[in-house]
Design an enzyme around this catalytic site. Structure first.
Site, PDB file in Angstrom:
ATOM      1  N   CYS A 101     -18.197  -1.876 -17.331  1.00 33.06           N
ATOM      2  CA  CYS A 101     -18.280  -1.490 -15.926  1.00 33.06           C
ATOM      3  C   CYS A 101     -19.453  -2.177 -15.238  1.00 33.06           C
ATOM      4  CB  CYS A 101     -18.429   0.028 -15.814  1.00 33.06           C
ATOM      5  SG  CYS A 101     -18.623   0.602 -14.110  1.00 33.06           S
TER       6      CYS A 101
ATOM      7  N   CYS B  25     -24.699   4.712 -13.155  1.00 35.83           N
ATOM      8  CA  CYS B  25     -23.627   5.717 -13.183  1.00 35.83           C
ATOM      9  C   CYS B  25     -24.148   7.050 -13.719  1.00 35.83           C
ATOM     10  CB  CYS B  25     -22.467   5.230 -14.045  1.00 35.83           C
ATOM     11  SG  CYS B  25     -21.115   6.435 -14.168  1.00 35.83           S
TER      12      CYS B  25
ATOM     13  N   CYS C  14     -16.626   2.174 -20.148  1.00 33.46           N
ATOM     14  CA  CYS C  14     -17.938   2.114 -19.501  1.00 33.46           C
ATOM     15  C   CYS C  14     -18.721   0.866 -19.887  1.00 33.46           C
ATOM     16  CB  CYS C  14     -18.747   3.362 -19.836  1.00 33.46           C
ATOM     17  SG  CYS C  14     -17.970   4.902 -19.280  1.00 33.46           S
TER      18      CYS C  14
ATOM     19  N   GLU D 175       0.822  -1.208   0.000  1.00 32.02           N
ATOM     20  CA  GLU D 175       0.000   0.000   0.000  1.00 32.02           C
ATOM     21  C   GLU D 175       0.862   1.267   0.000  1.00 32.02           C
ATOM     22  OE1 GLU D 175      -3.310   0.435  -0.299  1.00 32.02           O
ATOM     23  OE2 GLU D 175      -3.424  -1.716  -0.680  1.00 32.02           O
TER      24      GLU D 175
ATOM     25  N   CYS E   8     -12.463   2.399 -14.977  1.00 29.17           N
ATOM     26  CA  CYS E   8     -12.843   3.803 -14.777  1.00 29.17           C
ATOM     27  C   CYS E   8     -11.575   4.658 -14.719  1.00 29.17           C
ATOM     28  CB  CYS E   8     -13.665   3.947 -13.493  1.00 29.17           C
ATOM     29  SG  CYS E   8     -14.575   5.503 -13.376  1.00 29.17           S
TER      30      CYS E   8
END
Length: 354
Positions: free
Chosen positions: A206, A212, A203, A35, A196
């Site tokens: 997605c 959306c 799209c 991370e 995205c």
């Protein structure tokens, strides 16, 4: 229709990323390391650094016991060096305050050096299945588009609204809540990184396209609201590659600061390398101007004029910071800034002075 989180979880299970080296583990040390490395850095860049780091420091205790120079040497080239210093400090805190065991909650993790709310939540979700929401840059982009959130995401009022949505959308409690939370957290990351995306969102594939806002209103390229671009300040410096007997003079950069804690070349600002050498107590036998190079930091662009100096007589003076003679045979392993290392390796691969 299934909830936002249920659709993300189902998509991640089938289409998400599953083979990254820090996945398929609940070890908080490995998750934390990934991370931190992934902050503002691409996955492909991080992977070899992550693998080398784990090979050298397989546990948090190993990292805590390491010399800072060894940590910085492994980090050199990854950029944003404050992350490496905080990583080292964090490992020491875990050993001293937590008995070498990673803190058990996001709230506790957030108290450690260099770990913010979103990073702490991601670690807690992956390691412990804690239902704490994340909100990194990719997730902000997904939320801005899907929920139609206006305003620059870094603005406090906009970010607070996003945090409220993030908290509301975490998977519901239940017998599989921990595993669902892990998949949901990874799914948000995968969605922002692979579909995205900033420039060309996909799209059609997605999993949440049916709800959306940006897709419905054809505003994918308007959201999130871009921040005002400012001119990048330009800075200039000179650097001295002072060579003698197969070694070069390097100085440790002050910490904190740009390239803090790394070894780098002596710098000067007046444009006269001969005068700069005399200030250091070096009498040049030969001086050659090298091609200028530039490096872009977060807030400015640095232009560097390097000079290769073959040292004659020496009477080195105190530079106010540690300085050593580094053998050119050790350049690859040295804790040098990436552009400096590239300059030196290119120079000495060609045989040095001609």
């Amino acid at each position: 229709m299934k909830s936002f989180s249920e659709r993300v979880v189902a998509w991640q299970r089938t289409h998400g990323r599953h083979t990254l080296p820090w996945q398929n583990t609940h070890d908080p040390y490995r998750i934390w390391l990934s991370e931190i490395m992934l902050q503002q850095t691409q996955v492909a860049t991080v992977i070899p650094y992550y693998e080398r780091f784990l090979a050298k420091f397989p546990t948090v205790a190993d990292l805590a016991a390491a010399d800072e120079e060894d940590v910085m040497a492994l980090w050199a080239g990854l950029g944003y060096y404050t992350r490496a210093r905080n990583l080292h400090a964090c490992a020491k805190r875990i050993v001293s305050d937590w008995g070498g065991r990673f803190p058990p909650t996001a709230a506790d993790i957030e108290t450690l050096p260099g770990i913010g709310r979103s990073t702490a939540a991601a670690i807690a979700a992956f390691a412990y299945g804690e239902r704490s929401p994340i909100l990194d840059g990719n997730v902000k982009r997904v939320f801005a588009r899907h929920f139609g959130i206006e305003g620059v995401p870094t603005k406090r009022v906009v970010e607070q609204r996003m945090w409220a949505i993030a908290q509301a959308e975490v998977p519901a409690e239940g017998p599989d809540a921990a595993e669902e939370m892990r998949r949901y957290t990874q799914g948000l990351m995968d969605l922002g990184a692979t579909l995205c995306t900033r420039g060309d969102p996909d799209c059609g594939r997605c999993p949440v396209r049916d709800t959306c806002t940006a897709l419905r209103e054809a505003r994918q390229h308007e959201l999130p609201t871009p921040r005002e671009r400012k001119a990048v300040p330009e800075r200039h410096t000179g650097m001295l590659v002072i060579e003698k007997g197969g070694e070069i003079l390097v100085q440790r950069r002050p910490s904190p600061g740009i390239w803090g804690g790394l070894w780098s070349l002596p710098e000067f600002a007046d444009g006269d390398p001969g005068l700069a050498c005399r200030h250091l107590g070096v009498a040049p036998a030969q001086t050659i101007r090298l091609p200028r190079f530039s490096h872009t930091f977060t807030h400015f662009r640095l232009h560097v004029d390097p000079w290769h100096v073959h040292a004659g007589s020496l009477a080195l003076r105190d530079a106010g910071q540690p300085q050593i003679w580094l053998p050119t045979s050790e350049l690859a392993e040295a804790a040098l800034p990436a552009p400096v290392k590239k300059l030196l390796q290119g120079l000495f691969a060609r045989g040095g002075l001609v």
